[in-house]
Design a protein around this motif. Structure first.
Motif, PDB file in Angstrom:
ATOM      1  N   LEU A  89      67.866   1.281 -56.000  1.00  0.00           N
ATOM      2  CA  LEU A  89      68.791   0.311 -56.584  1.00  0.00           C
ATOM      3  C   LEU A  89      68.979   0.516 -58.082  1.00  0.00           C
ATOM      4  O   LEU A  89      70.100   0.498 -58.594  1.00  0.00           O
ATOM      5  CB  LEU A  89      68.292  -1.104 -56.298  1.00  0.00           C
ATOM      6  CG  LEU A  89      69.055  -2.238 -57.002  1.00  0.00           C
ATOM      7  CD1 LEU A  89      70.495  -2.297 -56.518  1.00  0.00           C
ATOM      8  CD2 LEU A  89      68.355  -3.581 -56.781  1.00  0.00           C
ATOM      9  N   ARG A  90      67.899   0.714 -58.809  1.00  0.00           N
ATOM     10  CA  ARG A  90      68.004   0.807 -60.265  1.00  0.00           C
ATOM     11  C   ARG A  90      68.650   2.114 -60.736  1.00  0.00           C
ATOM     12  O   ARG A  90      68.973   2.253 -61.913  1.00  0.00           O
ATOM     13  CB  ARG A  90      66.620   0.626 -60.890  1.00  0.00           C
ATOM     14  CG  ARG A  90      66.152  -0.823 -60.804  1.00  0.00           C
ATOM     15  CD  ARG A  90      64.750  -1.067 -61.321  1.00  0.00           C
ATOM     16  NE  ARG A  90      64.437  -2.476 -61.303  1.00  0.00           N
ATOM     17  CZ  ARG A  90      64.175  -3.192 -60.212  1.00  0.00           C
ATOM     18  NH1 ARG A  90      64.165  -2.594 -59.038  1.00  0.00           N
ATOM     19  NH2 ARG A  90      63.924  -4.477 -60.289  1.00  0.00           N
ATOM     20  N   GLN A  91      68.857   3.051 -59.812  1.00  0.00           N
ATOM     21  CA  GLN A  91      69.558   4.284 -60.173  1.00  0.00           C
ATOM     22  C   GLN A  91      71.068   4.148 -60.010  1.00  0.00           C
ATOM     23  O   GLN A  91      71.818   5.032 -60.433  1.00  0.00           O
ATOM     24  CB  GLN A  91      69.066   5.427 -59.274  1.00  0.00           C
ATOM     25  CG  GLN A  91      67.570   5.695 -59.350  1.00  0.00           C
ATOM     26  CD  GLN A  91      67.132   6.717 -58.306  1.00  0.00           C
ATOM     27  OE1 GLN A  91      67.924   7.538 -57.848  1.00  0.00           O
ATOM     28  NE2 GLN A  91      65.864   6.651 -57.910  1.00  0.00           N
ATOM     29  N   MET A  92      71.510   3.058 -59.417  1.00  0.00           N
ATOM     30  CA  MET A  92      72.927   2.912 -59.079  1.00  0.00           C
ATOM     31  C   MET A  92      73.823   2.560 -60.264  1.00  0.00           C
ATOM     32  O   MET A  92      74.965   3.024 -60.333  1.00  0.00           O
ATOM     33  CB  MET A  92      73.102   1.862 -57.973  1.00  0.00           C
ATOM     34  CG  MET A  92      72.497   2.271 -56.622  1.00  0.00           C
ATOM     35  SD  MET A  92      73.280   3.755 -55.909  1.00  0.00           S
ATOM     36  CE  MET A  92      71.981   4.972 -56.176  1.00  0.00           C
ATOM     37  N   PRO A  93      73.386   1.710 -61.211  1.00  0.00           N
ATOM     38  CA  PRO A  93      74.294   1.374 -62.313  1.00  0.00           C
ATOM     39  C   PRO A  93      74.652   2.595 -63.159  1.00  0.00           C
ATOM     40  O   PRO A  93      73.841   3.499 -63.358  1.00  0.00           O
ATOM     41  CB  PRO A  93      73.495   0.349 -63.132  1.00  0.00           C
ATOM     42  CG  PRO A  93      72.508  -0.221 -62.167  1.00  0.00           C
ATOM     43  CD  PRO A  93      72.142   0.917 -61.273  1.00  0.00           C
ATOM     44  N   SER A  94      75.893   2.596 -63.622  1.00  0.00           N
ATOM     45  CA  SER A  94      76.369   3.621 -64.542  1.00  0.00           C
ATOM     46  C   SER A  94      76.757   2.938 -65.847  1.00  0.00           C
ATOM     47  O   SER A  94      77.610   2.040 -65.846  1.00  0.00           O
ATOM     48  CB  SER A  94      77.579   4.351 -63.948  1.00  0.00           C
ATOM     49  OG  SER A  94      78.129   5.252 -64.878  1.00  0.00           O
ATOM     50  N   LYS A  95      76.082   3.338 -66.921  1.00  0.00           N
ATOM     51  CA  LYS A  95      76.317   2.713 -68.233  1.00  0.00           C
ATOM     52  C   LYS A  95      76.116   1.201 -68.162  1.00  0.00           C
ATOM     53  O   LYS A  95      76.872   0.416 -68.734  1.00  0.00           O
ATOM     54  CB  LYS A  95      77.712   3.043 -68.751  1.00  0.00           C
ATOM     55  CG  LYS A  95      77.953   4.541 -68.966  1.00  0.00           C
ATOM     56  CD  LYS A  95      79.349   4.818 -69.471  1.00  0.00           C
ATOM     57  CE  LYS A  95      79.552   6.330 -69.671  1.00  0.00           C
ATOM     58  NZ  LYS A  95      80.931   6.651 -70.150  1.00  0.00           N
ATOM     59  N   GLY A  96      75.096   0.808 -67.418  1.00  0.00           N
ATOM     60  CA  GLY A  96      74.734  -0.599 -67.346  1.00  0.00           C
ATOM     61  C   GLY A  96      75.574  -1.432 -66.392  1.00  0.00           C
ATOM     62  O   GLY A  96      75.429  -2.667 -66.361  1.00  0.00           O
ATOM     63  N   ARG A  97      76.446  -0.788 -65.592  1.00  0.00           N
ATOM     64  CA  ARG A  97      77.312  -1.543 -64.686  1.00  0.00           C
ATOM     65  C   ARG A  97      77.236  -0.943 -63.287  1.00  0.00           C
ATOM     66  O   ARG A  97      77.178   0.269 -63.122  1.00  0.00           O
ATOM     67  CB  ARG A  97      78.761  -1.533 -65.197  1.00  0.00           C
ATOM     68  CG  ARG A  97      78.899  -2.041 -66.614  1.00  0.00           C
ATOM     69  CD  ARG A  97      80.335  -1.966 -67.108  1.00  0.00           C
ATOM     70  NE  ARG A  97      81.202  -2.907 -66.414  1.00  0.00           N
ATOM     71  CZ  ARG A  97      82.487  -3.078 -66.715  1.00  0.00           C
ATOM     72  NH1 ARG A  97      83.046  -2.345 -67.666  1.00  0.00           N
ATOM     73  NH2 ARG A  97      83.216  -3.957 -66.049  1.00  0.00           N
ATOM     74  N   ILE A  98      77.247  -1.804 -62.286  1.00  0.00           N
ATOM     75  CA  ILE A  98      77.146  -1.362 -60.909  1.00  0.00           C
ATOM     76  C   ILE A  98      78.419  -1.764 -60.164  1.00  0.00           C
ATOM     77  O   ILE A  98      79.040  -2.795 -60.464  1.00  0.00           O
ATOM     78  CB  ILE A  98      75.900  -1.969 -60.218  1.00  0.00           C
ATOM     79  CG1 ILE A  98      75.576  -1.222 -58.923  1.00  0.00           C
ATOM     80  CG2 ILE A  98      76.080  -3.459 -59.946  1.00  0.00           C
ATOM     81  CD1 ILE A  98      74.215  -1.601 -58.339  1.00  0.00           C
TER      82      ILE A  98
END
Length: 619
Positions: A89-98
């Motif tokens: 899950l924590r690898q999913m955000p890009s630049k702090g946004r999911i």
């Protein structure tokens, strides 16, 4: 009670359990892709939960803000299991946004009933919450509705790269609206941790005193849902939203080239399978669809304007009108057949056949198919059938009768995308599914059994007719379909001047006449291959219509005919050009090798043939 979100990992029971991946495997195999199944299953569940006759259904493809992403990742899903897809899950955000995919319904009853699966619902109370959130499979007491939160819900976890969904629901209770928020995962296999086995199913919610996870409830649930971007219903209304966290990429493997590919695929799936629900029957559509990408709405769905399904939609509208008034007059393009069983005598449904003439922008993918419908009027599948005996396509709809709907429903697999004859067989009873499908097939096969009396007017090669007595079929053509007419010297063929022979300019009919619509009026096109001729000679091509009589003879004297029943010359079109030349003749230089198409209006109940003439232009 602790109001913070906690993780509950489902342990294997001492008496046995099943792992989370079984939920997905139980769906079985289907020829449909992920996005088609996702729309079908979620929409069926939503429509089954309707309060009145219509609902709102929305899918939003959204990138959450940084603050929304932080709450989702660090507060709701703060705890993660030691193994499984959800650990990413924590690898999913890009630049702090999911990115999330949120599926919402409005005008529905929400996920009500008991919060625990071991608590029986009260009198007149449903068990929707536990059926969707906790239970595996479906109770037979749910009946044969389209979705009913059965095994098909596994597609929601398949749609997430990490197998995680967050579910928010507002449901009506005797004391008012109840608000419920809970996280669920179902995409993992089982695993062992510290000597104990876990199924891979996980829930995120509020830890109760008995160490069981319950949903967050009350206004806390509503406020938390809003804080992560849920489109919540109004305070006094019920409905459900399912947030698919980190949705799969459109092609399931590589990065998407176009960010809107996924949401457009979902909209296309709704058009393909749910167009009957989007038709306004006079009281508005049964489902008001909305698809959006990052807050921008895609085009609304209007089935009668959608190239893929517009002919099917028109067939369905014809059926609705026929139900209201069986005496309605339909054009010769439309035929409505009752589909019946003889032993026992029972009406199984109606088949509406519409033979369409090609129009600009029409999709050809589903030509010569029957859309199979039952309650709640979603398309089960498109059944390929024998094409009509002409170059024109049939777009047909079969609507199962409500009285035999249980027979058709029981023949469907988990994904509701087929009618399987074998599963509907019960010893000593009629198999209505088998009978209906055979009747449909026979109707189309019978179109190829010509009745000499009915087709006498089209026995001349190159003739066309739109005839009500032919069962609404358009453009019957007898013969090889490629017979030609060649000019003779008396018709203006020009000798080449060479000794030992001559080279004439000829016009040959190269294909069956083609019926088409121009400005909503039937027209017929005759395609001629023109070639040959003496060098450096100006030639002209003209075409004159002829009427084929009932006895098969040719009538060129139109003086006694009703002008409304006469074909009118419209113009010529050169191959490769869209413009129609309205001149009665087309001029060309020889020698030549060209294709010219003569266009005439096509009256109803008149068989039209054409005679072409090639002659030298007078100086």
């Amino acid at each position: 009670m602790n109001k913070q979100f906690s993780l509950f990992r489902h342990p294997w029971e001492a008496t046995g359990s099943g792992d989370a991946r079984s939920l997905q495997n139980a769906m079985g195999k289907t020829s449909l892709d992920l996005w088609n199944v996702l729309v079908r299953e979620s929409l069926q569940n939503s429509y089954d939960a309707r309060i009145e006759d219509s609902i709102g259904f929305a899918i939003a493809d959204t990138e959450l803000s940084e603050s929304e992403t932080s709450i989702l990742v660090n507060e709701i899903f703060a705890e993660l299991p030691p193994e499984g897809a959800s650990t990413k899950l924590r690898q999913m955000p890009s630049k702090g946004r999911i990115r999330v995919l949120t599926i919402s319904d409005y005008g529905t009853r929400g996920l009500g009933g008991p919060l625990r699966a071991n608590i029986a619902p009260g009198e007149n109370e449903r068990s929707d919450f536990v059926d969707f959130i906790r239970n595996f499979g479906r109770s037979q007491s749910k009946g044969l509705e389209g979705g009913t939160y059965g095994l098909g819900k596994g597609v929601l976890f398949q749609a997430s790269r990490i197998g995680v969904c967050l579910v928010y629901s507002q449901t009506q209770t005797p004391s008012g609206i109840d608000y419920r928020l809970i996280g669920v995962s179902g995409g993992d296999g089982d695993y062992v941790d510290n000597g104990y086995k876990y199924t891979g199913r996980n829930w995120w919610g509020v830890l109760a005193d008995d160490a069981v996870i319950d949903p967050m409830t009350g206004t806390d649930a509503r406020e938390m849902a809003m804080s992560v971007g849920f489109p919540v219903p109004a305070m006094g209304e019920s409905g459900t939203s399912i947030m698919v966290v980190a949705p799969e990429l459109f092609n399931l493997s590589e990065e998407d080239i176009l960010i809107d590919s996924r949401i457009r695929a979902l909209r296309d799936a709704a058009i393909r399978w749910a167009w009957p629900l989007a038709i306004d029957d006079g009281n508005g559509p049964k489902v008001k669809f909305q698809f959006s990408l990052d807050g921008v709405n895609l085009k609304d769905i209007h089935p009668l304007d959608e190239p893929l399904v517009r002919h099917f939609a028109q067939s369905y509208v014809d059926w609705l009108q026929y139900k209201k008034d069986p005496g309605t007059f339909f054009s010769p393009f439309v035929k409505i057949y009752p589909v019946r069983s003889l032993k026992p005598v029972k009406r199984l449904g109606s088949l509406v056949m519409r033979v369409s003439m090609e129009a600009h922008g029409d999709a050809k993918e589903l030509q010569n198919h029957v859309a199979l419908l039952r309650k709640p009027r979603m398309v089960v599948k498109y059944l390929p059938v024998t094409a009509p005996p002409s170059e024109h396509a049939a777009h047909s709809v079969f609507i199962a009768d409500d009285l035999v709907d249980p027979d058709f429903a029981s023949s469907e697999p988990v994904t509701h995308d087929d009618w399987i004859v074998q599963t509907n067989s019960k010893r000593g009873t009629a198999n209505f599914v088998r009978i209906a499908l055979k009747r449909i097939s026979d109707i189309f096969k019978d179109l190829h059994t010509a009745d000499p009396a009915a087709t006498a007017a089209v026995m001349s090669t190159g003739a066309t007719k739109i005839a009500a007595e032919l069962g609404g079929l358009v453009g019957q053509f007898s013969g090889t379909g490629a017979a030609s007419t060649e000019t003779s010297p008396s018709q203006g063929s020009i000798p080449t001047g060479r000794s030992g022979g001559s080279r004439r300019a000829t016009a040959r009919l190269t294909a069956p006449p083609k019926l088409t619509m121009i400005r909503d009026r039937p027209h017929v096109e005759f395609r001629f291959h023109v070639n040959g001729g003496q060098k450096d000679t100006a030639m002209q091509l003209t075409a004159s219509p002829q009427i084929v009589t009932d006895g098969g003879s040719i009538d060129t004297d139109f003086s006694t005919e009703d002008p409304l029943n006469l074909p009118e010359f419209v113009g010529w079109r050169r191959q490769g050009e869209a413009e129609i030349l309205t001149s009665s003749k087309v001029i060309f230089a020889t020698p030549t090798e060209e294709i010219f198409t003569a266009i005439f209006t096509q009256p109803l109940n008149v068989a039209v043939k054409v005679a072409a003439l090639v002659e030298e232009v007078n100086s």
